[in-house]
Motif scaffolding. Structure first.
Motif, PDB file in Angstrom:
ATOM      1  N   TYR A   1      29.857  75.739  52.577  1.00  0.00           N
ATOM      2  CA  TYR A   1      29.590  74.510  53.297  1.00  0.00           C
ATOM      3  C   TYR A   1      31.041  74.299  53.641  1.00  0.00           C
ATOM      4  O   TYR A   1      31.853  74.329  52.827  1.00  0.00           O
ATOM      5  CB  TYR A   1      28.722  73.765  52.458  1.00  0.00           C
ATOM      6  CG  TYR A   1      27.747  74.462  52.106  1.00  0.00           C
ATOM      7  CD1 TYR A   1      26.837  75.290  51.381  1.00  0.00           C
ATOM      8  CD2 TYR A   1      26.142  73.015  51.863  1.00  0.00           C
ATOM      9  CE1 TYR A   1      25.775  75.718  51.204  1.00  0.00           C
ATOM     10  CE2 TYR A   1      25.309  73.726  52.240  1.00  0.00           C
ATOM     11  CZ  TYR A   1      24.377  75.122  51.048  1.00  0.00           C
ATOM     12  OH  TYR A   1      23.427  75.198  51.227  1.00  0.00           O
TER      13      TYR A   1
ATOM     14  N   GLN B   1      32.626  70.585  53.855  1.00  0.00           N
ATOM     15  CA  GLN B   1      32.428  69.301  53.364  1.00  0.00           C
ATOM     16  C   GLN B   1      33.888  68.512  53.646  1.00  0.00           C
ATOM     17  O   GLN B   1      35.383  68.425  53.060  1.00  0.00           O
ATOM     18  CB  GLN B   1      32.803  68.751  51.851  1.00  0.00           C
ATOM     19  CG  GLN B   1      32.272  67.935  51.271  1.00  0.00           C
ATOM     20  CD  GLN B   1      31.833  67.089  49.663  1.00  0.00           C
ATOM     21  OE1 GLN B   1      32.323  68.942  48.584  1.00  0.00           O
ATOM     22  NE2 GLN B   1      32.156  66.357  49.153  1.00  0.00           N
TER      23      GLN B   1
ATOM     24  N   GLN C   1      31.922  62.882  52.712  1.00  0.00           N
ATOM     25  CA  GLN C   1      30.961  63.451  53.577  1.00  0.00           C
ATOM     26  C   GLN C   1      30.251  64.516  52.428  1.00  0.00           C
ATOM     27  O   GLN C   1      30.930  64.943  51.365  1.00  0.00           O
ATOM     28  CB  GLN C   1      30.886  63.822  54.490  1.00  0.00           C
ATOM     29  CG  GLN C   1      31.401  62.580  55.590  1.00  0.00           C
ATOM     30  CD  GLN C   1      30.995  62.733  57.047  1.00  0.00           C
ATOM     31  OE1 GLN C   1      30.434  64.268  57.132  1.00  0.00           O
ATOM     32  NE2 GLN C   1      32.283  62.652  58.248  1.00  0.00           N
TER      33      GLN C   1
ATOM     34  N   GLN D   1      28.304  70.146  54.011  1.00  0.00           N
ATOM     35  CA  GLN D   1      27.084  70.349  55.973  1.00  0.00           C
ATOM     36  C   GLN D   1      27.053  71.956  55.840  1.00  0.00           C
ATOM     37  O   GLN D   1      27.751  72.710  55.579  1.00  0.00           O
ATOM     38  CB  GLN D   1      27.733  69.711  56.341  1.00  0.00           C
ATOM     39  CG  GLN D   1      27.949  68.651  57.265  1.00  0.00           C
ATOM     40  CD  GLN D   1      26.641  67.861  56.676  1.00  0.00           C
ATOM     41  OE1 GLN D   1      25.942  68.111  57.551  1.00  0.00           O
ATOM     42  NE2 GLN D   1      26.015  66.779  55.887  1.00  0.00           N
TER      43      GLN D   1
ATOM     44  N   GLY E   1      23.887  77.194  60.479  1.00  0.00           N
ATOM     45  CA  GLY E   1      24.004  75.623  61.227  1.00  0.00           C
ATOM     46  C   GLY E   1      24.789  75.309  61.795  1.00  0.00           C
ATOM     47  O   GLY E   1      24.655  76.130  62.335  1.00  0.00           O
ATOM     48  N   ASN E   2      24.834  74.032  62.008  1.00  0.00           N
ATOM     49  CA  ASN E   2      25.579  73.554  63.780  1.00  0.00           C
ATOM     50  C   ASN E   2      26.320  73.243  64.128  1.00  0.00           C
ATOM     51  O   ASN E   2      27.386  72.381  63.490  1.00  0.00           O
ATOM     52  CB  ASN E   2      24.624  71.718  64.383  1.00  0.00           C
ATOM     53  CG  ASN E   2      24.859  71.383  65.457  1.00  0.00           C
ATOM     54  OD1 ASN E   2      24.885  72.506  66.084  1.00  0.00           O
ATOM     55  ND2 ASN E   2      24.683  69.950  64.964  1.00  0.00           N
TER      56      ASN E   2
ATOM     57  N   THR F   1      16.275  65.045  56.494  1.00  0.00           N
ATOM     58  CA  THR F   1      17.804  64.570  55.901  1.00  0.00           C
ATOM     59  C   THR F   1      17.294  64.191  54.345  1.00  0.00           C
ATOM     60  O   THR F   1      16.373  63.982  54.156  1.00  0.00           O
ATOM     61  CB  THR F   1      17.353  63.117  57.017  1.00  0.00           C
ATOM     62  OG1 THR F   1      16.054  62.540  56.943  1.00  0.00           O
ATOM     63  CG2 THR F   1      17.767  63.675  57.927  1.00  0.00           C
TER      64      THR F   1
ATOM     65  N   LYS G   1      20.218  77.325  51.751  1.00  0.00           N
ATOM     66  CA  LYS G   1      20.532  76.275  53.013  1.00  0.00           C
ATOM     67  C   LYS G   1      20.081  74.774  51.891  1.00  0.00           C
ATOM     68  O   LYS G   1      18.429  74.817  52.213  1.00  0.00           O
ATOM     69  CB  LYS G   1      19.446  76.324  53.973  1.00  0.00           C
ATOM     70  CG  LYS G   1      20.186  75.042  55.578  1.00  0.00           C
ATOM     71  CD  LYS G   1      18.893  75.128  56.561  1.00  0.00           C
ATOM     72  CE  LYS G   1      20.127  74.526  57.673  1.00  0.00           C
ATOM     73  NZ  LYS G   1      19.315  75.005  58.872  1.00  0.00           N
TER      74      LYS G   1
ATOM     75  N   TYR H   1      20.305  70.298  51.787  1.00  0.00           N
ATOM     76  CA  TYR H   1      20.399  69.114  52.876  1.00  0.00           C
ATOM     77  C   TYR H   1      21.621  68.279  51.910  1.00  0.00           C
ATOM     78  O   TYR H   1      20.880  67.532  50.572  1.00  0.00           O
ATOM     79  CB  TYR H   1      19.598  69.100  53.876  1.00  0.00           C
ATOM     80  CG  TYR H   1      18.974  69.859  54.487  1.00  0.00           C
ATOM     81  CD1 TYR H   1      18.226  70.818  54.036  1.00  0.00           C
ATOM     82  CD2 TYR H   1      19.310  69.798  55.785  1.00  0.00           C
ATOM     83  CE1 TYR H   1      17.780  71.763  55.303  1.00  0.00           C
ATOM     84  CE2 TYR H   1      18.964  70.336  56.990  1.00  0.00           C
ATOM     85  CZ  TYR H   1      17.918  71.855  56.873  1.00  0.00           C
ATOM     86  OH  TYR H   1      17.660  72.308  57.970  1.00  0.00           O
TER      87      TYR H   1
ATOM     88  N   SER I   1      24.835  61.524  51.438  1.00  0.00           N
ATOM     89  CA  SER I   1      26.267  61.625  51.389  1.00  0.00           C
ATOM     90  C   SER I   1      27.033  60.912  50.670  1.00  0.00           C
ATOM     91  O   SER I   1      28.386  60.957  50.273  1.00  0.00           O
ATOM     92  CB  SER I   1      26.631  60.318  52.781  1.00  0.00           C
ATOM     93  OG  SER I   1      25.120  59.001  51.845  1.00  0.00           O
TER      94      SER I   1
END
Lengths: 111, 115
Positions: free
Chosen positions: A35, A37, A41, A44, A58-59, B3, B102, B104, B107
């Motif tokens: 991930y 980070q 934030q 991701q 991931g993207n 999300t 994985k 998600y 914030s």
């Protein structure tokens, strides 16, 4: 038992350079994920590996790559570093179907 | 794509008081897991609590409990008897049942605990 270990803990690179980050999962864990980070934030998802095979991506651009070794440790490689790649890179491991456990991360600063 | 939204960037609570952190998520899946992770200044993510979507009963771990509202896609964390050591960033996270690594993440919410 040792937790997820990552190295190096901190590093500074110049734009355009390449970096390799390393991760050793908890003993017995065959799955590793990475991930990114960015400051301020949440993490991701970048990659997931299970039994040495990529199971998810991931993207992120192709400059990011990873692999998992027979001992289940993993490396994350980032080529052609950009300023925006500056972040905390977290590795996590898990037994299938259970919670993931994170390492302390590798701080990457690109200047 | 899934999300996760945390609408409170920062919260404060008095020591020994109770605080609730909010989290909403969006998914079309019926089977999934929800988590709260704590990230202190040391930056290591620490699991606080986990909830399986198929379970109606809200998860509880000592002073930490959740209010899971599946229809509303809401997953809040309640911290009772807040302690100074609870001060940290708290992240809500979602994982599909079929994809165990994985996650998600939202914030984050920065929790301050006042003595």
């Amino acid at each position: 038992d040792a937790g997820v270990t990552q190295s190096p803990t901190h590093l500074i690179k110049t734009r355009g350079q390449q970096v390799t980050l390393r991760c050793s999962p908890i003993s017995g864990h065959k799955s590793v994920s990475w991930y990114q980070q960015v400051l301020g934030q949440g993490p991701q998802f970048i990659f997931q590996y299970y039994e040495k095979e990529e199971r998810g991506r991931g993207n992120f651009p192709d400059r990011f790559s990873a692999r998992q070794f027979p001992n289940y440790s993993s490396e994350l490689n980032v080529n052609a570093l950009l300023l925006g790649d500056s972040a905390l890179y977290l590795c996590a491991s898990s037994l299938q179907g259970n919670t993931i456990y994170f390492g302390e991360g590798s701080w990457l600063t690109v200047v | 794509a899934q999300t996760v939204t945390q609408s409170q960037p920062e919260m404060s609570v008095q020591e020994a008081e109770t605080v609730t952190l909010s989290c909403t998520y969006d998914t079309s899946e019926s089977d999934y897991y929800l988590f709260w992770y704590k990230q202190p200044p040391s930056r290591q993510m620490i699991l606080v609590i986990r909830q399986e979507a198929y379970k109606q009963q809200n998860a509880t771990e000592n002073r930490f409990s959740v209010n899971f509202q599946k229809a509303a896609k809401s997953f809040s964390l309640k911290i009772s008897d807040s302690q100074l050591g609870d001060a940290a960033m708290y992240f809500c996270a979602y994982r599909s049942a079929g994809n165990f690594n994985k996650f998600y993440f939202g914030s984050g919410t920065k929790l301050n605990v006042k003595p």
